[in-house]
Design a protein around this motif. Structure first.
Motif, short mmCIF file in Angstrom:
data_model
loop_
_atom_site.label_atom_id
_atom_site.label_comp_id
_atom_site.label_asym_id
_atom_site.label_seq_id
_atom_site.Cartn_x
_atom_site.Cartn_y
_atom_site.Cartn_z
N VAL A 245 0.83 -1.21 0.00
CA VAL A 245 0.00 0.00 0.00
C VAL A 245 0.87 1.26 0.00
O VAL A 245 0.60 2.23 -0.73
CB VAL A 245 -0.95 -0.02 1.22
N PHE A 246 1.94 1.26 0.78
CA PHE A 246 2.83 2.42 0.84
C PHE A 246 3.51 2.67 -0.51
O PHE A 246 3.61 3.82 -0.96
CB PHE A 246 3.88 2.19 1.93
N ILE A 247 3.95 1.60 -1.16
CA ILE A 247 4.61 1.76 -2.47
C ILE A 247 3.63 2.32 -3.50
O ILE A 247 3.98 3.20 -4.30
CB ILE A 247 5.19 0.41 -2.92
N TRP A 248 2.40 1.84 -3.49
CA TRP A 248 1.41 2.36 -4.44
C TRP A 248 1.10 3.83 -4.15
O TRP A 248 0.87 4.63 -5.08
CB TRP A 248 0.13 1.53 -4.38
N LEU A 249 1.05 4.21 -2.86
CA LEU A 249 0.83 5.61 -2.53
C LEU A 249 1.97 6.49 -3.01
O LEU A 249 1.75 7.60 -3.54
CB LEU A 249 0.65 5.75 -1.00
N GLY B 164 1.69 6.76 -6.79
CA GLY B 164 0.61 7.67 -7.18
C GLY B 164 0.96 9.13 -6.92
O GLY B 164 0.65 10.01 -7.73
N SER B 165 1.63 9.40 -5.79
CA SER B 165 2.03 10.76 -5.48
C SER B 165 3.04 11.30 -6.50
O SER B 165 2.93 12.44 -6.97
CB SER B 165 2.62 10.83 -4.07
N LEU B 166 4.03 10.47 -6.85
CA LEU B 166 5.02 10.89 -7.85
C LEU B 166 4.37 11.12 -9.21
O LEU B 166 4.72 12.07 -9.93
CB LEU B 166 6.12 9.83 -7.97
N LEU B 167 3.41 10.27 -9.57
CA LEU B 167 2.71 10.45 -10.85
C LEU B 167 1.91 11.74 -10.86
O LEU B 167 1.92 12.49 -11.86
CB LEU B 167 1.81 9.24 -11.10
N LEU B 168 1.22 12.05 -9.75
CA LEU B 168 0.46 13.29 -9.68
C LEU B 168 1.38 14.51 -9.70
O LEU B 168 1.06 15.53 -10.35
CB LEU B 168 -0.38 13.30 -8.40
#
Length: 486
Positions: free
Chosen positions: A330-334, A337-341
């Motif tokens: 979950v942390f890796i996906w967050l 997602g943050s880097l992509l945004l």
């Protein structure tokens, strides 16, 4: 700059470096290429010669650069290929030696001033260009390996590490092609960083125009490069043998539509038998065993005791490991997602510009004074311009004298001619606009005045008192209205 003036830059590089590359390769395939690499700073001086003149509107062809190249090698050529060869900022520092002509202590003091900033990226630019060269070279080598047909008994990667002269020469040719591609960008980027630093130090406000060019073409260029990389991968992707065989069988059946049903079946059976016979013979009968590994979990198909897992770990430890793994996922996906945004947020202007085509607005903006002519940035123009020019001329303040003559001349010309001048225009662009509107003695005077200004502002060539007096007399003769008003 590298894309706009690539014919002269690439032409000079090929005419100068190709003879050296051929001679060094035939003398010694390994040490010759090392010597060719060692002399790269000498070849790059010709590229800087072209860029330093084209950026100020002086056209320079590749042949003219080749003729002027020997004269550019006189200053500190030995230091460029020895102890300064591995300097990360050598592209940035080259302008100080070649264009400003400084050496020893004067050069060191000048470089300390130019590098005295919190965002000095001159060394990182060299590292980036080296990585570009490495990636392109590996990509070309891999592309050759991709195009070798299947079934050919040739181990390409073993051939690369062998001592074959042909293979080493082919790799050297690829490396030479990489230098042809990257060298203009490296010198243009280093020279652009040098100009940017000069702008910040000396206050020449043409940075607005550079940023406008970067914002206009930066996003589209990145999109084109990404599309090119995606197309290259699609081009070299391997085709499936089953699909090719199915297509061949279908085309064979389509050719048999004119025969009757029984003959068509017989011909199809015979063709299938012939095809199978061909496939049973070399080189098509080779079998290859492929192993693929996948995770099947802790359990197996058989019923195991849940209290004693196959790994021998206790059940509570497995639950802890599973919980940590889920939290980490979950942390890796967050984070992803943050880097992509963040990437989308910082690229929003380039993305919007990619999908929007703005039409160019007509030149109906009000008259603006170019920034280069405004030596009185925070001062008002004097009431008596003629007497102020005579006073400054006697004091030897030639920069302010030429600034006053430029401002008064442009204001006077704008009263009779519509000059589409903007604040971000350079000297050559302003002169081009003036020559389209005026001619004769006035056009010649503005040409001499702006040329003297450029030499003083950029080349630091101080004009003589006689030259300034002549410009002053011509100014008084061409603009008597200003003298009368004064």
């Amino acid at each position: 700059m590298a894309l706009a003036w690539w014919p002269s830059l690439t032409g000079f590089w090929l005419m100068v470096t190709l003879p050296f590359f051929v001679v060094f390769s035939f003398v010694d395939i390994t040490w010759g290429m090392l010597l060719f690499w060692l002399l790269k700073p000498l070849y790059e001086r010709g590229l800087l010669y072209i860029l330093s003149r084209r950026v100020f509107g002086q056209p320079v062809t590749a042949i003219e650069a080749v003729k002027a190249w020997p004269s550019q090698l006189k200053k500190q050529w030995f230091a460029s290929v020895t102890w300064r060869r591995l300097s990360p900022s050598r592209g940035f520092d080259l302008a100080v030696v070649q264009l400003e002509g400084l050496s020893s202590n004067a050069r060191s003091k000048r470089l300390n001033i130019l590098h005295r900033t919190t965002d000095d990226n001159s060394g990182w630019w060299t590292i980036i260009c080296v990585h570009w060269e490495l990636f392109i070279l590996l990509g070309m080598i891999s592309l050759v390996g991709f195009v070798i047909p299947q079934g050919v008994d040739f181990d390409y990667w073993n051939a690369i590490v062998s001592d074959s002269w042909q293979v080493e020469f082919s790799i050297n040719v690829m490396l030479f092609f990489v230098y042809v591609l990257i060298a203009p960008f490296y010198i243009a980027g280093s020279f652009a960083a040098y100009l940017n630093r000069r702008i910040l130090l000396e206050g020449w406000d043409i940075e607005i125009n550079f940023k406008r060019i970067a914002n206009q073409y930066g996003g589209r260029l990145n999109s084109v490069l990404l599309a090119g990389v995606f197309s290259a991968f699609m081009f070299v992707a391997p085709h499936h043998d089953a699909m090719a065989q199915q297509t061949a069988d279908q085309s064979l059946l389509y050719q048999l539509d004119d025969t009757d049903g029984i003959e068509q079946q017989n011909i199809a059976f015979e063709s299938e038998a012939q095809i199978q016979q061909i496939l049973d013979e070399p080189p098509f009968n080779g079998e290859e065993v492929e192993k693929r590994y996948r995770w099947v979990g802790w359990g197996s198909d058989e019923e195991d005791d849940q209290s004693t897992p196959p790994s021998g770990l206790p059940a509570w430890l497995i639950k802890v490991i599973t919980l940590i793994a889920n939290i980490s996922e979950v942390f890796i996906w967050l984070v992803f997602g943050s880097l992509l945004l963040m990437l989308l947020y910082f690229s929003r202007h380039n993305i919007a510009q990619l999908f929007s085509r703005q039409e160019k607005l007509p030149l109906d903006e009000p008259f603006e004074m170019p920034s280069f002519s405004q030596a009185f940035q925070n001062e008002e123009l004097p009431d008596d311009i003629g007497k102020e020019i005579e006073r400054l001329l006697a004091l030897g303040a030639f920069r302010k004298v030429m600034s006053l003559m430029l401002i008064s001349s442009l204001l006077e010309i704008s009263k009779h001619q519509s000059l589409p001048l903007t604040k971000s225009m350079t000297e050559r662009e302003c002169l081009h606009v003036i020559k389209q509107s005026v001619s004769g003695e006035l056009g010649e005077f503005m040409d001499r005045l702006i040329d003297a200004w450029v030499k003083l502002a950029w080349a630091h060539q101080w004009p003589s008192f006689e030259q300034m007096s002549q410009l002053h007399q011509d100014w008084r003769g061409l603009f008597p209205v200003i003298e009368a008003a004064a």
